[in-house]
Design a protein around this motif. Structure first.
Motif, PDB file in Angstrom:
ATOM      1  N   SER A  78       0.837  -1.197   0.000  1.00 29.27           N
ATOM      2  CA  SER A  78       0.000   0.000   0.000  1.00 29.27           C
ATOM      3  C   SER A  78       0.876   1.254   0.000  1.00 29.27           C
ATOM      4  N   LYS A 118       6.329   6.194   6.949  1.00 25.14           N
ATOM      5  CA  LYS A 118       5.084   5.429   6.915  1.00 25.14           C
ATOM      6  C   LYS A 118       5.162   4.309   5.863  1.00 25.14           C
ATOM      7  N   THR A 119       5.691   4.655   4.690  1.00 28.43           N
ATOM      8  CA  THR A 119       5.812   3.658   3.619  1.00 28.43           C
ATOM      9  C   THR A 119       6.831   2.593   3.993  1.00 28.43           C
ATOM     10  N   GLN A 122       5.241   0.172   6.165  1.00 27.89           N
ATOM     11  CA  GLN A 122       4.297  -0.652   5.404  1.00 27.89           C
ATOM     12  C   GLN A 122       5.042  -1.732   4.609  1.00 27.89           C
ATOM     13  N   ASP A 126       4.295  -5.632   5.188  1.00 27.30           N
ATOM     14  CA  ASP A 126       3.776  -6.457   4.089  1.00 27.30           C
ATOM     15  C   ASP A 126       4.764  -7.495   3.565  1.00 27.30           C
TER      16      ASP A 126
END
Length: 201
Positions: A78, A118-119, A122, A126
């Protein structure tokens, strides 16, 4: 889906290459188009990912299956689209990248273009544990041992690409030593900086 394109490499652009397959020209977006410089006007196989949207169909190209696999995994995260995944691949060492995910190294991951904290979190959430079965992770000792050889190969590839563009050994000897001092590890970046220096000279 289009898994690969095999044909003649007829053109290299800033962000893509053009492949001629039986008279049909396919534009393929690549992380490092100039990495294919040595194959210009020759037959070449490029691994591809066919990205289909309502308003467009885009081919993304890779030098090998490992790059393609990582690209597919990255766009499943995401917040990362195809362009973002391609930007990461442009300067990534896959083994180091996977190792950073496994040790949850936010700082390393945020060093890539378009990857904020934030990425990065993620990506870890993931992909942790999902890549180590495909990619081997080097130890710090192995990375240190292989770094010199790896850099030498990158500079050799860049020199061959510049020679293909018409620059002589004499011209390259004036700029390559300057670039080596910067500890660059990306072929495309070396070529771009070398061209800047060569034009000035």
């Amino acid at each position: 889906m289009i898994a690969y394109i095999k044909g003649q490499l007829v053109s290299i652009l800033d962000e893509s290459v053009i492949m001629d397959v039986h008279g049909v020209g396919y534009e393929i977006l690549c992380a490092n188009p100039f990495a294919f410089q040595s194959a210009l006007n020759k037959e070449l196989l490029i691994h591809t990912y066919h990205h289909v949207r309502e308003d467009s169909q885009i081919l993304y190209g890779f030098k090998n299956e490992d790059e393609k696999y990582l690209f597919i995994k990255l766009i499943s995260v995401s917040g990362i689209g195809p362009k973002g995944a391609l930007a990461i691949l442009a300067s990534v060492d896959i083994s180091e990248f996977v190792a950073a995910i496994e040790r949850e190294d936010d700082k390393f991951l945020t060093s890539f273009p378009g990857v904020g904290k934030k990425t990065a979190r993620q990506i870890i959430l993931d992909l942790k544990g999902k890549l180590i079965s495909v990619f081997s992770i080097q130890t710090d000792f192995e990375q240190a041992t292989n770094s010199t050889e790896s850099n030498a190969a990158v500079y050799k590839e860049a020199e061959e690409a510049l020679q293909a563009l018409g620059y002589t050994d004499r011209e390259l000897k004036t700029v390559i030593p300057l670039l080596r001092k910067e500890n660059l590890s990306n072929t495309d970046e070396i070529i771009r900086k070398a061209l800047g220096l060569l034009v000035r000279n």
